[in-house]
Design a protein around this motif. Structure first.
Motif, mmCIF file in Angstrom:
data_model
loop_
_atom_site.group_PDB
_atom_site.id
_atom_site.type_symbol
_atom_site.label_atom_id
_atom_site.label_comp_id
_atom_site.label_asym_id
_atom_site.label_seq_id
_atom_site.Cartn_x
_atom_site.Cartn_y
_atom_site.Cartn_z
ATOM 1 N N CYS A 1 0.858 -1.193 0.000
ATOM 2 C CA CYS A 1 0.000 0.000 0.000
ATOM 3 C C CYS A 1 0.890 1.238 0.000
ATOM 4 O O CYS A 1 1.872 1.330 0.749
ATOM 5 C CB CYS A 1 -0.912 -0.031 1.226
ATOM 6 S SG CYS A 1 -1.856 1.490 1.468
ATOM 7 N N TYR B 1 -8.825 -4.177 -2.447
ATOM 8 C CA TYR B 1 -8.087 -2.928 -2.252
ATOM 9 C C TYR B 1 -8.426 -1.981 -3.412
ATOM 10 O O TYR B 1 -9.178 -2.356 -4.321
ATOM 11 C CB TYR B 1 -6.583 -3.172 -2.144
ATOM 12 C CG TYR B 1 -5.976 -3.910 -3.318
ATOM 13 C CD1 TYR B 1 -5.446 -3.201 -4.394
ATOM 14 C CD2 TYR B 1 -5.913 -5.307 -3.343
ATOM 15 C CE1 TYR B 1 -4.888 -3.861 -5.468
ATOM 16 C CE2 TYR B 1 -5.353 -5.971 -4.409
ATOM 17 C CZ TYR B 1 -4.841 -5.259 -5.471
ATOM 18 O OH TYR B 1 -4.282 -5.909 -6.531
ATOM 19 N N VAL B 2 -7.887 -0.766 -3.382
ATOM 20 C CA VAL B 2 -8.292 0.291 -4.313
ATOM 21 C C VAL B 2 -7.111 0.662 -5.198
ATOM 22 O O VAL B 2 -5.972 0.793 -4.723
ATOM 23 C CB VAL B 2 -8.797 1.532 -3.544
ATOM 24 C CG1 VAL B 2 -9.134 2.672 -4.510
ATOM 25 C CG2 VAL B 2 -10.008 1.177 -2.699
ATOM 26 N N CYS C 1 -6.041 3.673 -8.004
ATOM 27 C CA CYS C 1 -6.387 4.966 -8.590
ATOM 28 C C CYS C 1 -6.422 4.859 -10.109
ATOM 29 O O CYS C 1 -5.471 4.356 -10.724
ATOM 30 C CB CYS C 1 -5.374 6.036 -8.161
ATOM 31 S SG CYS C 1 -5.750 7.673 -8.840
ATOM 32 N N LEU D 1 -3.941 1.498 -2.799
ATOM 33 C CA LEU D 1 -4.209 1.810 -1.404
ATOM 34 C C LEU D 1 -5.028 0.702 -0.770
ATOM 35 O O LEU D 1 -5.914 0.117 -1.424
ATOM 36 C CB LEU D 1 -4.981 3.136 -1.286
ATOM 37 C CG LEU D 1 -4.262 4.428 -1.694
ATOM 38 C CD1 LEU D 1 -5.242 5.583 -1.655
ATOM 39 C CD2 LEU D 1 -3.074 4.677 -0.789
ATOM 40 N N CYS E 1 -6.488 3.176 4.327
ATOM 41 C CA CYS E 1 -5.922 4.440 3.826
ATOM 42 C C CYS E 1 -6.891 5.146 2.885
ATOM 43 O O CYS E 1 -6.963 6.384 2.847
ATOM 44 C CB CYS E 1 -4.594 4.180 3.128
ATOM 45 S SG CYS E 1 -3.286 3.593 4.233
ATOM 46 N N PHE E 2 -7.654 4.368 2.111
ATOM 47 C CA PHE E 2 -8.615 4.978 1.198
ATOM 48 C C PHE E 2 -9.716 5.686 1.973
ATOM 49 O O PHE E 2 -10.136 6.801 1.610
ATOM 50 C CB PHE E 2 -9.197 3.896 0.279
ATOM 51 C CG PHE E 2 -10.268 4.408 -0.627
ATOM 52 C CD1 PHE E 2 -9.954 5.194 -1.729
ATOM 53 C CD2 PHE E 2 -11.608 4.128 -0.373
ATOM 54 C CE1 PHE E 2 -10.956 5.671 -2.568
ATOM 55 C CE2 PHE E 2 -12.603 4.606 -1.209
ATOM 56 C CZ PHE E 2 -12.280 5.378 -2.307
ATOM 57 N N THR E 3 -10.211 5.099 3.060
ATOM 58 C CA THR E 3 -11.276 5.734 3.841
ATOM 59 C C THR E 3 -10.761 6.977 4.569
ATOM 60 O O THR E 3 -11.540 7.891 4.859
ATOM 61 C CB THR E 3 -11.841 4.730 4.855
ATOM 62 O OG1 THR E 3 -10.777 4.211 5.659
ATOM 63 C CG2 THR E 3 -12.540 3.587 4.155
ATOM 64 N N HIS F 1 -1.544 12.489 -6.408
ATOM 65 C CA HIS F 1 -2.769 11.756 -6.114
ATOM 66 C C HIS F 1 -3.642 12.554 -5.144
ATOM 67 O O HIS F 1 -3.175 13.002 -4.086
ATOM 68 C CB HIS F 1 -2.446 10.390 -5.492
ATOM 69 C CG HIS F 1 -3.673 9.654 -5.036
ATOM 70 N ND1 HIS F 1 -4.581 9.121 -5.913
ATOM 71 C CD2 HIS F 1 -4.157 9.402 -3.773
ATOM 72 C CE1 HIS F 1 -5.559 8.551 -5.241
ATOM 73 N NE2 HIS F 1 -5.323 8.713 -3.932
ATOM 74 N N SER G 1 -7.638 12.811 -3.175
ATOM 75 C CA SER G 1 -8.665 11.923 -2.641
ATOM 76 C C SER G 1 -9.931 11.893 -3.489
ATOM 77 O O SER G 1 -10.766 11.001 -3.321
ATOM 78 C CB SER G 1 -9.021 12.337 -1.204
ATOM 79 O OG SER G 1 -9.494 13.684 -1.188
ATOM 80 N N TYR H 1 -11.489 5.849 -9.026
ATOM 81 C CA TYR H 1 -10.759 4.675 -8.531
ATOM 82 C C TYR H 1 -11.446 3.388 -8.999
ATOM 83 O O TYR H 1 -12.594 3.399 -9.450
ATOM 84 C CB TYR H 1 -10.674 4.709 -7.003
ATOM 85 C CG TYR H 1 -12.019 4.686 -6.315
ATOM 86 C CD1 TYR H 1 -12.617 3.482 -5.959
ATOM 87 C CD2 TYR H 1 -12.691 5.880 -6.035
ATOM 88 C CE1 TYR H 1 -13.863 3.458 -5.350
ATOM 89 C CE2 TYR H 1 -13.936 5.863 -5.418
ATOM 90 C CZ TYR H 1 -14.525 4.641 -5.073
ATOM 91 O OH TYR H 1 -15.741 4.625 -4.467
#
Length: 437
Positions: free
Chosen positions: A11, A22-23, A25, A35, A39-41, A49, A51, A55
């Motif tokens: 990550c 996981y996410v 981008c 991420l 970390c994404f939340t 990058h 927010s 994604y």
């Protein structure tokens, strides 16, 4: 991705190894900006990058080939097969932990072995070529792995002591060929004549080894080790062709397996043609000129044969009508014939010694354990039920050990009157309790 976390990228926010889901981008990269969900939340941002970037959610929790199998399970199955080896389904299931042994095997065979989407182009071309050159002879297949009987069993003797794991025989052809070499020793002070003599002996030994290998190749190519399968193949032919097959077997060493089968198949075709010609000649002799009339002729011929059989049966009834016991046995035999069974009760002759009356089983121990056919056998053979049950158990156990049983073995095993043994043996064969060797 594999189950090993070190196979996955870390990550970018917390540097922990990613686990699905996981996410990723969709606007940053390459390299991909990944991420974890935590970390994404939190709205982690780094350099370019932001927010609010679009994604993608990365997961393998979706079906690919089967609705009940996720993509992650598909990849785990392939990795488990690569690690454990094809065919070790129990180990594959243990490594996957989510599917049973049967599910793994069925899914792999269906979607990765027998799936036409994964068939190679070369394989399709080869199959198309074989279809164009289809032969009318019996298709030859290399001998399957023969059975592995215990040493010195009946099946082992039928296979001439063949040991499948070693592809050798207990006793080879020319089994003592090595004896000629046991005393030969090449030394420096040998004379030229003695040295040449020893070389000649070694050459002779090599020729004997070549003959041994040649015979093994014939046995292997023609599938002669698995004798039962070979006999089943022979029974496909009419009796006359079977006799030819047996006679021409010795010439199999001259022809290859496919050529030999073509030769036998051509003779089988000749036999069928001759039989058809004979039938047409019979029609012509009867004045029949079309196949519609031939069908009527065959029907009438069958009716005449049945009437002739009934007249023969009537003459037999008239012969035995004065003897109530013989008449009853005759009626039992005809009932067996009508039901498609082999007659179990022979009709006695009116001359010579008369057969003993059937045994009365009332009150004898073990009678309740017999079915109706076994009771009839014990009555006719005059054998008490307890003894019959012992003989039956002994023959069935020996048949299971040997993979089959011959009449001579049955006689040596139970040691009673040979005629009674024959009747018991035939009855057990007919009822399917034992099989012939």
């Amino acid at each position: 991705f594999a189950d090993d976390p070190f196979d996955k990228p870390p990550c970018r926010g917390c540097s922990s190894y990613l686990t699905e889901p996981y996410v990723k981008c969709a606007e940053c990269g390459p390299p991909p900006f990944l991420l974890c969900l935590q970390c994404f939340t939190r709205g982690f941002e780094y350099k370019k990058h932001q927010s609010d970037h679009t994604y993608e959610i990365m997961t393998s929790d979706f079906p690919v080939l089967d609705p009940n199998w996720t993509a992650q399970e598909e990849m785990s199955l392939l990795e488990a097969v690569m690690d454990c080896g094809f065919g070790n389904w129990q180990d594959v299931a243990n490594q996957m932990c989510t599917k049973s042994k049967e599910e793994c095997e069925k899914h792999y065979m269906k979607h990765f072995i027998n799936n036409p989407l994964f068939a190679s182009t070369l394989l399709n071309l080869k199959q198309a070529e074989e279809a164009q050159h289809h032969e009318t002879a019996i298709p030859f297949h290399s001998a399957d792995d023969p059975p592995r009987p215990t040493f010195d069993s009946l099946l082992s003797r039928d296979m001439a002591g063949y040991m499948p794991a070693r592809a050798d025989f207990v006793e080879e052809f020319d089994n003592y060929a090595e004896w000629d070499l046991r005393d030969i020793d090449f030394v420096e002070d040998d004379s030229d004549i003695l040295h040449a003599l020893k070389i000649a002996v070694v050459d002779i030994y090599h020729s004997r080894l070549k003959e041994r290998q040649r015979r093994k190749k014939i046995i292997r190519d023609h599938g002669l080790i698995n004798l039962r399968k070979f006999q089943i193949l022979e029974r496909r032919y009419p009796k006359e062709v079977q006799e030819l097959y047996e006679t021409m077997r010795r010439f199999a060493r001259i022809l290859g397996p496919v050529e030999h089968d073509k030769f036998i198949e051509s003779h089988a075709l000749e036999f069928e043609l001759r039989r058809e010609i004979k039938r047409l000649q019979e029609y012509r002799a009867a004045g029949i000129t079309n196949f519609c009339s031939a069908r009527t002729y065959d029907h009438l011929k069958k009716s005449r044969d049945e009437e002739r059989l009934k007249r023969t049966m009537l003459s037999e009834v008239l012969q035995y009508i004065q003897d109530s016991s013989a008449c009853q046995q005759w009626l039992s035999r005809q009932a067996d014939i009508d039901s498609g069974l082999t007659p179990t009760v022979p009709v006695p002759s009116t001359t010579g010694r008369r057969s003993a009356p059937p045994l009365n089983l009332t009150g004898l121990p073990g009678t309740e354990k017999l079915n109706e056919k076994e009771k009839e056998l014990c009555q006719m053979v005059r054998l008490v039920p307890g003894a019959y049950l012992e003989y039956k158990a002994a023959l069935v156990n020996e048949c299971n050990k040997q993979g089959g049983l011959r009449l001579a073995q049955a006689r040596a095993l139970i040691k009673i009157d040979v005629n009674k043994t024959r009747k018991i043996y035939d009855f057990l064969i007919r009822e399917g309790y034992i099989t012939k060797a």
